[in-house]
Design a protein around this motif. Structure first.
Motif, PDB file in Angstrom:
ATOM      1  N   PHE A  25       0.745  -1.382   0.114  1.00 39.25           N
ATOM      2  CA  PHE A  25      -0.419   0.143   0.072  1.00 39.25           C
ATOM      3  C   PHE A  25       1.050   1.239   0.342  1.00 39.25           C
ATOM      4  O   PHE A  25       2.103   1.246  -0.160  1.00 39.25           O
ATOM      5  CB  PHE A  25      -0.619  -0.023   0.936  1.00 39.25           C
ATOM      6  N   ILE A  27       2.205   5.223   1.654  1.00 37.19           N
ATOM      7  CA  ILE A  27       1.883   5.400   2.450  1.00 37.19           C
ATOM      8  C   ILE A  27       2.941   7.154   2.731  1.00 37.19           C
ATOM      9  O   ILE A  27       3.700   6.940   1.475  1.00 37.19           O
ATOM     10  CB  ILE A  27       2.718   5.418   3.652  1.00 37.19           C
ATOM     11  N   LYS A  96      -3.971  -6.605   7.315  1.00 35.63           N
ATOM     12  CA  LYS A  96      -3.146  -6.174   7.096  1.00 35.63           C
ATOM     13  C   LYS A  96      -3.795  -4.250   7.780  1.00 35.63           C
ATOM     14  O   LYS A  96      -3.257  -3.560   7.562  1.00 35.63           O
ATOM     15  CB  LYS A  96      -3.742  -6.406   6.147  1.00 35.63           C
ATOM     16  N   LYS A  97      -5.218  -4.253   8.086  1.00 32.64           N
ATOM     17  CA  LYS A  97      -5.705  -4.107   8.684  1.00 32.64           C
ATOM     18  C   LYS A  97      -5.271  -2.882   9.712  1.00 32.64           C
ATOM     19  O   LYS A  97      -4.707  -1.342  10.129  1.00 32.64           O
ATOM     20  CB  LYS A  97      -7.254  -4.307   8.728  1.00 32.64           C
ATOM     21  N   GLN A 100      -2.144  -1.094   8.783  1.00 30.43           N
ATOM     22  CA  GLN A 100      -2.164   0.380   8.283  1.00 30.43           C
ATOM     23  C   GLN A 100      -2.938   1.250   9.608  1.00 30.43           C
ATOM     24  O   GLN A 100      -1.863   2.724   9.562  1.00 30.43           O
ATOM     25  CB  GLN A 100      -3.199   0.087   7.100  1.00 30.43           C
ATOM     26  N   ARG A 104      -1.633   4.977  11.066  1.00 31.21           N
ATOM     27  CA  ARG A 104      -1.764   5.846  10.652  1.00 31.21           C
ATOM     28  C   ARG A 104      -1.362   6.988  12.133  1.00 31.21           C
ATOM     29  O   ARG A 104      -1.801   8.128  12.316  1.00 31.21           O
ATOM     30  CB  ARG A 104      -3.486   6.196  10.801  1.00 31.21           C
ATOM     31  N   ILE A 110      -2.518   6.699   4.313  1.00 29.53           N
ATOM     32  CA  ILE A 110      -2.445   5.423   3.608  1.00 29.53           C
ATOM     33  C   ILE A 110      -3.227   5.755   1.960  1.00 29.53           C
ATOM     34  O   ILE A 110      -4.146   5.898   2.525  1.00 29.53           O
ATOM     35  CB  ILE A 110      -3.474   4.040   4.156  1.00 29.53           C
ATOM     36  N   ASN A 111      -2.339   5.338   1.505  1.00 30.89           N
ATOM     37  CA  ASN A 111      -3.414   5.135  -0.019  1.00 30.89           C
ATOM     38  C   ASN A 111      -3.419   6.662  -0.742  1.00 30.89           C
ATOM     39  O   ASN A 111      -4.854   6.768  -1.063  1.00 30.89           O
ATOM     40  CB  ASN A 111      -4.169   4.037  -0.533  1.00 30.89           C
TER      41      ASN A 111
END
Length: 115
Positions: A25, A27, A96-97, A100, A104, A110-111
């Motif tokens: 992803f 960053i 994964k969540k 991420q 944060r 993110i993304n």
């Protein structure tokens, strides 16, 4: 004629999608954005020299061996985009969540690529 057109369309689609592979992803922090795992001196400075990646990994729920390997392939001489991508793809959706979300909490977006 129609057959050649179909063959041409299939070939063009194959070329377009050949470059699409699994990835991680994006960053971003401040005005800089990178794919996690990319071999970049600026990303190295942002994640490794600052100590952010160590802190972020310490807050995740992933197994310790994966944390060590992600750090190893992101922040050492063994940097490898392919290995970071492989490790990231090995994570469960919840991991994964969580990973991420840890970014944060350390003021990363993110993304999103800032202009």
């Amino acid at each position: 004629m129609r057959l050649w057109f179909r063959i041409l369309v299939v070939c063009m689609l194959a070329v377009v999608f050949a470059g699409c592979g699994p990835t991680t992803f994006i960053i971003s922090k401040g005005t800089r954005a990178y794919y996690l795992g990319r071999k970049s001196d600026s990303l190295y400075e942002m994640l490794c020299r600052s100590g952010d990646l160590e802190q972020i990994l310490s807050e995740t729920t992933m197994p310790d061996n994966l944390k060590k390997d992600l750090y190893r392939y992101t922040c050492t001489e063994e940097r490898s985009k392919e290995k970071v991508v492989a490790l990231y793809n090995f994570l469960s959706p919840e991991e994964k969540k969580n990973f991420q979300d840890a970014f944060r909490r350390h003021d990363y977006t993110i993304n999103y690529v800032p202009c």
